[in-house]
Design a protein around this motif. Structure first.
Motif, PDB file in Angstrom:
ATOM      1  N   LEU A 178      17.156 -18.243  55.364  1.00 56.21           N
ATOM      2  CA  LEU A 178      16.617 -18.020  56.703  1.00 56.21           C
ATOM      3  C   LEU A 178      16.901 -16.597  57.168  1.00 56.21           C
ATOM      4  O   LEU A 178      17.922 -15.999  56.826  1.00 56.21           O
ATOM      5  CB  LEU A 178      17.229 -19.012  57.692  1.00 56.21           C
ATOM      6  N   HIS A 213      12.021 -18.898  57.420  1.00 54.94           N
ATOM      7  CA  HIS A 213      12.319 -18.716  55.997  1.00 54.94           C
ATOM      8  C   HIS A 213      11.817 -17.340  55.563  1.00 54.94           C
ATOM      9  O   HIS A 213      10.748 -16.902  55.995  1.00 54.94           O
ATOM     10  CB  HIS A 213      11.665 -19.815  55.163  1.00 54.94           C
ATOM     11  N   LYS A 231       9.978 -22.829  51.762  1.00 54.54           N
ATOM     12  CA  LYS A 231      11.010 -23.381  52.639  1.00 54.54           C
ATOM     13  C   LYS A 231      12.375 -23.522  51.962  1.00 54.54           C
ATOM     14  O   LYS A 231      13.355 -23.843  52.613  1.00 54.54           O
ATOM     15  CB  LYS A 231      10.545 -24.706  53.219  1.00 54.54           C
ATOM     16  N   THR A 253       5.096 -18.528  52.138  1.00 51.97           N
ATOM     17  CA  THR A 253       6.324 -19.139  52.636  1.00 51.97           C
ATOM     18  C   THR A 253       6.853 -20.138  51.628  1.00 51.97           C
ATOM     19  O   THR A 253       6.097 -20.912  51.051  1.00 51.97           O
ATOM     20  CB  THR A 253       6.064 -19.862  53.972  1.00 51.97           C
ATOM     21  N   ARG A 268      13.782 -20.895  50.577  1.00 46.72           N
ATOM     22  CA  ARG A 268      14.392 -19.565  50.684  1.00 46.72           C
ATOM     23  C   ARG A 268      15.318 -19.480  51.891  1.00 46.72           C
ATOM     24  O   ARG A 268      15.243 -20.292  52.808  1.00 46.72           O
ATOM     25  CB  ARG A 268      13.302 -18.493  50.755  1.00 46.72           C
TER      26      ARG A 268
END
Length: 72
Positions: A47, A29, A43, A41, A45
């Motif tokens: 890849l 991510h 998750k 981070t 967002r």
């Protein structure tokens, strides 16, 4: 230390295009830069591929072989 191996990240993108096995880049991510200048981070967002290592020897072998062939 004399002669230790060192990845040269400048050629990693080209090496990845030639042979993705030379530059492992798992999906991750996309990180967020925080106000504290650290990475966070999320998750949700999108890849991205994130190179984590470069196999220097086969990359250099390919590059120097191709450069040598230009002399002929």
């Amino acid at each position: 230390h004399f002669g230790w191996a060192k990845e040269i990240w400048d050629i990693a993108a080209i090496a990845y295009v030639i042979n993705p096995d030379w530059v492992p880049a798992p999906l991750a991510h996309s990180p967020i830069l925080t106000d504290f200048h650290t990475w966070s981070t999320d998750k949700s967002r999108h890849l991205i591929k994130s190179a984590i290592f470069a196999y220097r020897n086969p990359i250099f072998k390919d590059m120097f072989t191709k450069l040598a062939s230009l002399k002929n």
